[in-house]
Write a protein that holds these residues in place. Structure first.
Motif, PDB file in Angstrom:
ATOM      1  N   TYR A   1       5.862  30.970  83.946  1.00 21.75           N
ATOM      2  CA  TYR A   1       5.420  31.079  82.565  1.00 21.75           C
ATOM      3  C   TYR A   1       6.565  30.833  81.607  1.00 21.75           C
TER       4      TYR A   1
ATOM      5  N   ARG B   1      -3.670  26.262  84.660  1.00 17.47           N
ATOM      6  CA  ARG B   1      -2.819  26.475  83.497  1.00 17.47           C
ATOM      7  C   ARG B   1      -3.552  27.422  82.557  1.00 17.47           C
TER       8      ARG B   1
ATOM      9  N   TYR C   1       1.402  29.004  84.552  1.00 23.76           N
ATOM     10  CA  TYR C   1       0.985  28.029  85.562  1.00 23.76           C
ATOM     11  C   TYR C   1       0.924  28.727  86.921  1.00 23.76           C
TER      12      TYR C   1
ATOM     13  N   ASP D   1       2.600  30.626  78.107  1.00 26.27           N
ATOM     14  CA  ASP D   1       2.032  29.435  78.740  1.00 26.27           C
ATOM     15  C   ASP D   1       2.282  29.599  80.234  1.00 26.27           C
TER      16      ASP D   1
ATOM     17  N   TYR E   1      -5.125  21.215  86.133  1.00 25.62           N
ATOM     18  CA  TYR E   1      -3.834  20.781  85.608  1.00 25.62           C
ATOM     19  C   TYR E   1      -2.919  20.367  86.760  1.00 25.62           C
TER      20      TYR E   1
END
Length: 445
Positions: A220, A175, A196, A194, A428
């Motif tokens: 994202y 992450r 991943y 953000d 994560y």
């Protein structure tokens, strides 16, 4: 899911190109070569040292910290600017020479060479196995006989070298919260995302049958600025993107709908980049290699970005890093390293803003550190750079910041600004179900 894809993939494998080496060659990975295939010894002049296993984290480092500089005591050996560039042209990418000549206040600080790249032991073991089993398939558009690790640590062609970059170790699941900047006419606009990533190819215990034709998953969500907040994207990336096309969906909060993108590959424009970045410049190069001829030009010593901890440090203001015409040169570090040089030449019948691309790949990590970009007329139009560090907790060696300079216009694109965000989370929890259109809808509600 993995097993079903594996059965389909294995059923359609066609002609194979010999790429694996025999056991005597593979044994070099424990002798004169490093476990990933670099020359273990330094150079004759002593300006490149031998590889000794990578770098150890500095005292006091704890996972979750922005990675402190293990070489903070190093002083620059010399500085290069437009006034004294002539003696260094042979060791610099053409695009970097152009950048120096266009910006009188830009310069390079060259430091002692530190061969800090390292990977987990299981990646070394997988690479040794791959050396004797990996093969190019489907005219080089796919790889068989490899899972985790570098597929071709003793490469025999440009196609094999670019696959080493595409499949190099970048962790298992990550992450990331960071920012990208579009710099047009000297003004920077930032977008915070953000992100991943689930790297299926590199997962512990992965087998060829389970892997099938799956490389990675990516998602994202934009969190700033407010006008774009909530915009989201998900990508399912196959290993062979000619056999199975990359699939991508985008969620728009304005109409609360998820739409399948017709294309997010090759020369299609990345969303939210104001046209400055094509899809295939992410990570310096990504996606199917089928539209280019890949020519291996050999190995050479070059001055390239390396050990870029200063620009990675916590708390730096982004406008201190991203200047109107270039990144702040005072925050960048260059070193002399051996790189693989590969030229990608656009095949007849295809179009792309970059008809020729010359890539320079770090011998120790297989990361592309720089690339010269040429248009169809053969004119130099772009420079890409990746500024890497060692992420101690994994360990892996990867970029902390990537740039794409448009040399003719003076505009540029930056990705990876994380100085004021939480550090990457390499543990994560995530699964393939988190990378579907349905997952985008759930995130948007």
């Amino acid at each position: 899911m993995y097993r079903k894809l594996g059965a389909i993939f294995l059923a359609v494998l066609a002609s194979q190109a010999q790429a694996k080496v025999d056991s005597s060659q593979a044994a070099r990975l424990a002798q004169d070569l490093t476990p990933l295939g670099a020359e273990r010894a330094g150079n004759a002049e002593g300006s490149i040292p031998s590889w000794e296993g990578g770098v150890r984290p500095p005292a006091g480092y704890q996972p979750g910290m922005h990675h402190p500089d293990p070489f903070s005591g190093d002083q620059p050996l010399f500085r290069i600017d437009a006034q004294d560039i002539d003696g260094f042209r042979a060791k610099l990418p053409a695009g970097l020479v152009d950048l120096l000549e266009r910006h009188a206040d830009y310069y390079l600080q060259v430091y002692p060479t530190r061969r800090s790249a390292a990977s987990p032991e299981r990646i070394y073991a997988a690479t040794r196995h791959n050396a004797e089993h990996a093969e190019l398939i489907e005219n080089g558009n796919g790889v068989s006989g490899a899972v985790a690790g570098i597929p071709f640590p003793i490469p025999q062609s440009g196609m094999e070298v670019i696959w080493n970059h595409l499949l190099r170790y970048r962790g298992e699941q990550t992450r990331i919260i960071n920012n990208q900047a579009v710099v047009i006419n000297g003004r920077a606009n930032l977008i915070k995302r953000d992100r991943y990533l689930l790297y299926v190819y590199n997962r512990t215990g992965m087998t060829p049958d389970e892997l099938g034709n799956t490389l990675l998953y990516y998602r994202y969500q934009v969190t700033a600025p407010a006008k774009l907040s909530g915009t989201a994207l998900v990508v399912q990336d196959p290993l062979d993107q000619v056999l199975t096309t990359r699939r991508a969906w985008r969620y728009s909060p304005s109409d609360r709908r998820v739409r399948r993108l017709p294309s997010l590959a090759y020369d299609s424009v990345q969303p939210d980049t104001s046209g400055l970045a094509t899809a295939d410049v992410v990570d310096a190069y990504n996606g199917a290699p089928d539209r280019y001829e890949w020519v291996l030009l050999g190995k050479r010593e070059m001055l390239v970005p390396y050990n870029s901890y200063k620009v990675h440090q916590q708390g730096l203001a982004y406008d201190e890093i991203v200047l109107p015409g270039t990144l702040n040169p005072a925050l960048l570090r260059y070193e002399l390293h051996r790189v693989w040089e590969v030229e990608a030449r656009l095949r007849t019948g295809y179009s792309h803003p970059y008809a020729t691309r010359r890539f320079y790949l770090d011998e120790d990590s297989w990361s592309i550190l720089a690339a010269d970009l040429y248009d169809a007329r053969g004119e130099l139009v772009g420079l890409q750079e990746s500024h890497p560090i060692s992420y101690y907790e994994v360990p892996m060696f990867n970029s902390t910041l990537e740039t794409l300079y448009h040399l003719k216009t003076g505009n540029y694109f930056v990705d990876g600004l994380d100085n004021n965000e939480p550090m990457y989370d390499f543990d994560y929890p995530m699964s393939p179900q988190d990378f579907t259109p349905q997952a985008l809808r759930r995130a948007g509600n």
